[in-house]
Design a protein around this motif. Structure first.
Motif, PDB file in Angstrom:
ATOM      1  N   ALA A  40      47.676  23.922  83.280  1.00 29.96           N
ATOM      2  CA  ALA A  40      47.011  22.616  83.332  1.00 29.96           C
ATOM      3  C   ALA A  40      46.789  22.104  81.918  1.00 29.96           C
ATOM      4  O   ALA A  40      46.679  22.878  80.957  1.00 29.96           O
ATOM      5  CB  ALA A  40      45.685  22.726  84.079  1.00 29.96           C
ATOM      6  N   HIS A  41      46.702  20.770  81.809  1.00 31.38           N
ATOM      7  CA  HIS A  41      46.461  20.113  80.524  1.00 31.38           C
ATOM      8  C   HIS A  41      45.233  19.230  80.655  1.00 31.38           C
ATOM      9  O   HIS A  41      45.100  18.457  81.619  1.00 31.38           O
ATOM     10  CB  HIS A  41      47.666  19.273  80.104  1.00 31.38           C
ATOM     11  CG  HIS A  41      47.452  18.518  78.832  1.00 31.38           C
ATOM     12  ND1 HIS A  41      47.581  19.115  77.584  1.00 31.38           N
ATOM     13  CD2 HIS A  41      47.106  17.219  78.599  1.00 31.38           C
ATOM     14  CE1 HIS A  41      47.326  18.204  76.654  1.00 31.38           C
ATOM     15  NE2 HIS A  41      47.035  17.057  77.229  1.00 31.38           N
ATOM     16  N   LEU A  42      44.332  19.324  79.667  1.00 29.00           N
ATOM     17  CA  LEU A  42      43.082  18.569  79.664  1.00 29.00           C
ATOM     18  C   LEU A  42      43.104  17.529  78.552  1.00 29.00           C
ATOM     19  O   LEU A  42      43.489  17.827  77.421  1.00 29.00           O
ATOM     20  CB  LEU A  42      41.902  19.522  79.455  1.00 29.00           C
ATOM     21  CG  LEU A  42      40.529  18.909  79.175  1.00 29.00           C
ATOM     22  CD1 LEU A  42      40.006  18.183  80.413  1.00 29.00           C
ATOM     23  CD2 LEU A  42      39.545  19.986  78.711  1.00 29.00           C
ATOM     24  N   ASP A  43      42.674  16.298  78.875  1.00 31.44           N
ATOM     25  CA  ASP A  43      42.491  15.244  77.883  1.00 31.44           C
ATOM     26  C   ASP A  43      41.016  14.874  77.829  1.00 31.44           C
ATOM     27  O   ASP A  43      40.420  14.532  78.858  1.00 31.44           O
ATOM     28  CB  ASP A  43      43.310  13.998  78.254  1.00 31.44           C
ATOM     29  CG  ASP A  43      44.727  14.059  77.709  1.00 31.44           C
ATOM     30  OD1 ASP A  43      44.899  13.768  76.511  1.00 31.44           O
ATOM     31  OD2 ASP A  43      45.635  14.403  78.482  1.00 31.44           O
ATOM     32  N   VAL A  44      40.417  14.935  76.613  1.00 34.03           N
ATOM     33  CA  VAL A  44      39.031  14.512  76.425  1.00 34.03           C
ATOM     34  C   VAL A  44      38.977  13.532  75.258  1.00 34.03           C
ATOM     35  O   VAL A  44      39.793  13.601  74.336  1.00 34.03           O
ATOM     36  CB  VAL A  44      38.089  15.714  76.154  1.00 34.03           C
ATOM     37  CG1 VAL A  44      38.059  16.657  77.340  1.00 34.03           C
ATOM     38  CG2 VAL A  44      38.496  16.460  74.889  1.00 34.03           C
ATOM     39  N   ARG A  45      38.001  12.630  75.312  1.00 30.31           N
ATOM     40  CA  ARG A  45      37.824  11.617  74.272  1.00 30.31           C
ATOM     41  C   ARG A  45      36.344  11.502  73.930  1.00 30.31           C
ATOM     42  O   ARG A  45      35.505  11.454  74.831  1.00 30.31           O
ATOM     43  CB  ARG A  45      38.351  10.253  74.747  1.00 30.31           C
ATOM     44  CG  ARG A  45      39.829  10.248  75.085  1.00 30.31           C
ATOM     45  CD  ARG A  45      40.255   8.910  75.688  1.00 30.31           C
ATOM     46  NE  ARG A  45      41.656   8.936  76.071  1.00 30.31           N
ATOM     47  CZ  ARG A  45      42.667   8.623  75.259  1.00 30.31           C
ATOM     48  NH1 ARG A  45      42.400   8.223  74.013  1.00 30.31           N
ATOM     49  NH2 ARG A  45      43.907   8.689  75.674  1.00 30.31           N
ATOM     50  N   HIS A 224      40.894  13.760  71.652  1.00 32.50           N
ATOM     51  CA  HIS A 224      40.974  12.457  70.998  1.00 32.50           C
ATOM     52  C   HIS A 224      39.609  12.160  70.395  1.00 32.50           C
ATOM     53  O   HIS A 224      38.643  11.923  71.124  1.00 32.50           O
ATOM     54  CB  HIS A 224      41.352  11.369  71.999  1.00 32.50           C
ATOM     55  CG  HIS A 224      42.621  11.633  72.742  1.00 32.50           C
ATOM     56  ND1 HIS A 224      43.814  11.021  72.424  1.00 32.50           N
ATOM     57  CD2 HIS A 224      42.887  12.447  73.793  1.00 32.50           C
ATOM     58  CE1 HIS A 224      44.759  11.436  73.251  1.00 32.50           C
ATOM     59  NE2 HIS A 224      44.217  12.302  74.091  1.00 32.50           N
ATOM     60  N   TYR A 225      39.536  12.185  69.065  1.00 33.24           N
ATOM     61  CA  TYR A 225      38.275  11.873  68.389  1.00 33.24           C
ATOM     62  C   TYR A 225      38.399  10.515  67.710  1.00 33.24           C
ATOM     63  O   TYR A 225      39.190  10.345  66.764  1.00 33.24           O
ATOM     64  CB  TYR A 225      37.909  12.938  67.359  1.00 33.24           C
ATOM     65  CG  TYR A 225      36.630  12.602  66.618  1.00 33.24           C
ATOM     66  CD1 TYR A 225      35.397  12.746  67.241  1.00 33.24           C
ATOM     67  CD2 TYR A 225      36.669  12.104  65.315  1.00 33.24           C
ATOM     68  CE1 TYR A 225      34.232  12.404  66.574  1.00 33.24           C
ATOM     69  CE2 TYR A 225      35.505  11.767  64.652  1.00 33.24           C
ATOM     70  CZ  TYR A 225      34.284  11.920  65.287  1.00 33.24           C
ATOM     71  OH  TYR A 225      33.130  11.571  64.644  1.00 33.24           O
ATOM     72  N   GLY A 226      37.613   9.545  68.183  1.00 35.49           N
ATOM     73  CA  GLY A 226      37.669   8.214  67.603  1.00 35.49           C
ATOM     74  C   GLY A 226      39.070   7.643  67.650  1.00 35.49           C
ATOM     75  O   GLY A 226      39.780   7.722  68.656  1.00 35.49           O
ATOM     76  N   GLU A 227      39.493   7.066  66.525  1.00 36.30           N
ATOM     77  CA  GLU A 227      40.824   6.470  66.429  1.00 36.30           C
ATOM     78  C   GLU A 227      41.853   7.427  65.835  1.00 36.30           C
ATOM     79  O   GLU A 227      43.005   7.048  65.617  1.00 36.30           O
ATOM     80  CB  GLU A 227      40.760   5.199  65.572  1.00 36.30           C
ATOM     81  CG  GLU A 227      39.834   4.129  66.130  1.00 36.30           C
ATOM     82  CD  GLU A 227      40.240   3.664  67.513  1.00 36.30           C
ATOM     83  OE1 GLU A 227      41.464   3.567  67.756  1.00 36.30           O
ATOM     84  OE2 GLU A 227      39.358   3.408  68.344  1.00 36.30           O
ATOM     85  N   SER A 228      41.447   8.662  65.568  1.00 35.60           N
ATOM     86  CA  SER A 228      42.360   9.630  64.956  1.00 35.60           C
ATOM     87  C   SER A 228      43.421  10.075  65.955  1.00 35.60           C
ATOM     88  O   SER A 228      43.229   9.993  67.180  1.00 35.60           O
ATOM     89  CB  SER A 228      41.579  10.853  64.466  1.00 35.60           C
ATOM     90  OG  SER A 228      40.596  10.479  63.530  1.00 35.60           O
ATOM     91  N   ALA A 229      44.523  10.568  65.423  1.00 31.66           N
ATOM     92  CA  ALA A 229      45.557  11.141  66.276  1.00 31.66           C
ATOM     93  C   ALA A 229      44.983  12.351  67.005  1.00 31.66           C
ATOM     94  O   ALA A 229      44.167  13.088  66.450  1.00 31.66           O
ATOM     95  CB  ALA A 229      46.763  11.545  65.434  1.00 31.66           C
ATOM     96  N   PRO A 230      45.383  12.582  68.260  1.00 32.06           N
ATOM     97  CA  PRO A 230      44.799  13.692  69.019  1.00 32.06           C
ATOM     98  C   PRO A 230      45.149  15.052  68.420  1.00 32.06           C
ATOM     99  O   PRO A 230      46.237  15.245  67.883  1.00 32.06           O
ATOM    100  CB  PRO A 230      45.417  13.520  70.412  1.00 32.06           C
ATOM    101  CG  PRO A 230      46.673  12.744  70.190  1.00 32.06           C
ATOM    102  CD  PRO A 230      46.386  11.829  69.033  1.00 32.06           C
ATOM    103  N   THR A 231      44.206  15.975  68.530  1.00 33.67           N
ATOM    104  CA  THR A 231      44.441  17.365  68.180  1.00 33.67           C
ATOM    105  C   THR A 231      44.895  18.089  69.446  1.00 33.67           C
ATOM    106  O   THR A 231      44.159  18.130  70.438  1.00 33.67           O
ATOM    107  CB  THR A 231      43.168  18.024  67.634  1.00 33.67           C
ATOM    108  OG1 THR A 231      42.772  17.351  66.438  1.00 33.67           O
ATOM    109  CG2 THR A 231      43.401  19.498  67.330  1.00 33.67           C
TER     110      THR A 231
END
Length: 290
Positions: A40-45, A224-231
């Motif tokens: 599974a893959h998780l996306d958080v912001r 996804h932190y702010g406008e930075s590219a995702p880690t």
């Protein structure tokens, strides 16, 4: 230098040693899960304005204040189990402004080779959920929130103190720095053990590196932190718990221990050494029983 002032409230003012390494988690009202070939893959912001907690007891206060917590947590637990454990569906989207998940905790399950046997290394915790647990804990900085791998590696190095009395050696786990431990939580734990006159002379033991082999898990996440590219982080295990409203990122580590190794618990809570029992459970025996 220590100064006591009776007018300073203990609930918001603490010594620097107690506040420098805190239990930091952001509160998320939404996240997304998707299916991958392996797991599974998780996306958080989140960003600097996202609400966050910085005290362990805040978790219990939140649980008390959430509207309809028992019903919602049970329902979300069933949905998450269906997706993560039973493989149902290709996508899961969570959004509830009245039920926020705590992101993130980081944990490590150590598999130690000791006297020719492979064992799970677990710590006994007397806080809910009571029982044997992996080495885990919350983040302590924004960098760790963005990359929970930093958090879980730090927690392992702090909780798993390994000494070799016959060689008068103390082993430093993984990538943790051998120098500059005086201001870290590990440095405080070593001083607590020294003060207890445990018979283990930490101050005189020579530090040495103990290698860690990290095993790849099937899951991944993008932070996804702010406008930075995702880690993007791969090779982990996602553990999302509705009952505990927590998101934890876990890994498995293989560690070879010296024959006369002694493992001490290094976790500190409320300026005290927890001193939890540390158990080694032979893998074959445990799997047979379970």
């Amino acid at each position: 230098m220590s100064t006591q002032r009776s007018f300073l409230p203990d609930d918001v003012v603490r010594p620097l040693d107690d506040t420098e390494h805190q239990f930091l988690q952001v509160l998320l009202d939404r996240f997304e899960l998707s299916r991958t070939e392996r797991g599974a893959h998780l996306d958080v912001r989140f960003d600097g304005s996202t609400p966050a907690i910085w005290l362990r007891r805040a978790k219990h206060e939140l649980q008390r204040r959430y509207p309809d917590f028992a019903r919602k947590s049970a329902a979300y637990q069933r949905e998450l189990d269906a997706f993560l454990l039973e493989g149902q569906g290709e996508r899961y989207e969570f959004h509830d402004p009245n039920f926020l998940f705590r992101y993130a905790s980081g944990g490590t399950l150590p598999i130690v080779n000791w006297l020719g046997r492979e064992c799970y290394c677990l710590w006994y915790r007397e806080v809910p959920p009571v029982g044997w647990n992996i080495a885990n804990g919350g983040c302590s900085s924004r960098d760790e929130l963005i990359n929970p791998m930093l958090s879980l590696a730090r927690e392992l190095g702090e909780e798993m103190i390994v000494v070799e009395p016959s060689a008068r050696r103390r082993h430093v786990i993984g990538e943790q720095s051998i120098e500059g431990e005086g201001r870290s939580e590990l440095g405080r734990a070593l001083r607590y053990w020294q003060d207890r006159r445990s018979g283990l002379d930490f101050a005189a033991y020579e530090p040495a590196r103990l290698g860690v082999e990290w095993l790849a898990g099937p899951d991944s996440l993008a932070v996804h932190y702010g406008e930075s590219a995702p880690t993007v982080i791969t090779g982990c295990f996602l553990n999302i718990n509705g009952d505990d409203f927590g998101i934890e990122i876990d890994r498995v580590a293989r560690i070879a221990l010296p024959a006369d190794a002694v493992i001490c618990d290094g976790e500190i809570t409320h300026d005290r050494l927890v001193d939890a029992p540390v158990g080694l459970f032979p893998i074959d025996d445990l799997h047979e029983q379970l």
